[in-house]
Write an enzyme that holds these catalytic residues in place. Structure first.
Site: not given
Ligand code: C5P
Length: 427
Positions: A209, A288, A305, A322, A340
């Site tokens: 990203n 590949k 997550d 964030f 969360k």
């Molecule tokens: O659900 P979302 O991706 O919008 O949440 C964003 C927050 O969750 C950010 O703090 C990001 O660093 C964290 N995050 C994470 N692991 C993931 C996705 C998001 O720690 N797989």
């Protein structure tokens, strides 16, 4: 002031060097001890004797001066300094500092010291506006170097514009004023994730990203400035590590998860600023992936997550997430805060020259029962404000009231550069 600050004043080659003896006086009037180190170019503008007369210490300039080295070697001098101030800082010196050079005494001291470094640039306005100079200054700021000035006005070369060194009194007052957040997180361990992750599809392709990591690195620099021990777990970014911050480089969400959980045991605060992939390929092709017809099906599964896994721990640090949103910023962020089980969330609208891969940001910071708007500004300023809010919300170690009522010092004067355009929570 009561505590003497040991300042190493670096003087580099520019006409503004004629103001630096006055700067020595202003610093000493405020209780500082000053050791002057000059570059060879500075000595074309002013003599070492002028500085010796006002500072009461022999001026240093030569890395190979055996008598001076015998009295106090350069490593000892680098350790002696509690602050390094370069005033004036020429375009050439800024480039050498950004490049990590050690080709004279002053440059060597700058990479041998653990003291904070402050630069007061002074040069012709076109040299200051030059993209190379600006890129070098950006590099230094990302590393935590504080940049004071330059001011705009009449220049020695007869031109008018940005490039004048700040006046000695203004510099002395600014450097001897502690940063607004100094000491807020002293002794605490702060673990931060930053940047994007990269999820491999095959040996040559990956999903990622637009995150540049700048916000996470700014938060790391601001936490360090506030006195914390800071570790940043970073996805692939092209950013220098802020001074005094430990960095762990990772690539994928899985690797970031593993690195975070290796270090979370010591963390008092966890700040998840990384843009972690939400999905990862179920399998990584060994070869590949070949073009076969018009479309390819990729099977993706949820990535771990990370922030949720930390918030779910029985003995957890203070957890800050964030949220980058394109719409309904506050509602979406507030539901993420609950879902969360975070202690705080910093949300921003993506787009309009803020957030992803740009220099500025603005945040809506939410916590259970509260909210604060952080207005748009350079990411380091936004990060400093966020660190202040975190410090306010941190539960005290001994059950005494929160620090939310602490008096904030007024913010330090804005740089005229401002854009050429164990306190674990137990549940
Ligand atoms: O659900 P979302 O991706 O919008 O949440 C964003 C927050 O969750 C950010 O703090 C990001 O660093 C964290 N995050 C994470 N692991 C993931 C996705 C998001 O720690 N797989």
């Amino acid at each position: 002031m009561t505590v003497k600050t040991r300042i190493l004043l670096g003087v580099t080659g520019g006409i503004a060097a004629y103001k630096s003896p006055d700067l020595v006086r202003r610093l000493m009037e405020r209780g500082a001890e000053v050791q002057v180190v000059m570059t060879a170019a500075a000595q074309k503008f002013i003599t070492p004797m002028s500085f010796q007369a006002v500072s009461g210490r022999p001026t240093r300039s030569d890395l190979w001066d055996s008598a001076a080295e015998a009295a106090m070697g350069h490593i000892e001098l680098a350790r002696w300094a509690q602050l390094v101030l370069i005033a004036p800082a020429s375009a050439d010196f800024i480039a050498r500092l950004a490049g990590g050079r050690a080709d004279d005494l002053l440059a060597t001291l700058c990479i041998a010291t653990e003291a904070p470094i402050v630069i007061a640039p002074a040069m012709n306005r076109v040299m200051w506006a030059n993209k190379a100079t600006q890129a070098n200054v950006d590099t230094l700021m990302a590393r935590g170097v504080r940049v004071l000035g330059p001011a705009s006005g009449n220049q020695a070369c007869g031109e008018i514009g940005a490039g004048r060194m700040w006046e000695p009194l203004q510099l002395a007052e600014s450097v001897l004023e502690p940063p607004a957040n100094a000491g807020l997180l002293t002794g605490l361990n702060v673990l931060i994730t930053a940047g994007p992750t990269r999820e491999r599809l095959d040996p040559v392709r990956y999903l990622t990203n637009r995150s540049s990591g700048k916000m996470g690195f700014a938060v790391a620099a601001a936490a360090r400035e506030a006195g914390a021990h800071v570790t940043v777990v970073s996805g692939p970014v092209h950013l220098p590590t802020p001074t005094g911050v430990t960095r762990i480089d990772v690539e994928s969400a899985r690797e970031m998860y593993a690195a975070v959980h290796r270090h979370i045991g010591e963390a008092d605060v966890f700040i998840a600023a990384a843009a972690v992939a939400d999905f990862q390929p179920v399998t990584v092709a060994k070869q590949k992936i070949k073009k076969q017809g018009v479309s390819v099906k990729l099977e993706l599964e949820p990535a771990p997550d990370i922030v949720k896994s930390v918030a779910d721990m029985a003995k957890r640090p203070f957890v800050v997430g964030f949220a980058a949103e394109t719409d309904n910023v506050e509602d979406n962020a507030r539901s993420k805060l609950k879902r969360k089980k975070l202690d705080m969330i910093a949300a921003n609208q993506v787009g309009d020259g803020i957030a992803f891969d740009c220099e500025d940001n603005a945040l809506t910071v939410l916590w259970p029962g509260g909210k604060s708007e952080v207005t748009r500004g350079p990411k380091i300023d936004v990060a400093r404000t966020l660190i202040g809010l975190i410090a306010d919300r941190l539960p005290p170690p001994d059950g005494s009231p929160r620090r939310g009522t602490r008096k904030r010092r007024p913010p330090p004067p804005a740089d005229s550069r401002a854009r050429l355009r164990s306190r674990r929570v137990r549940r």
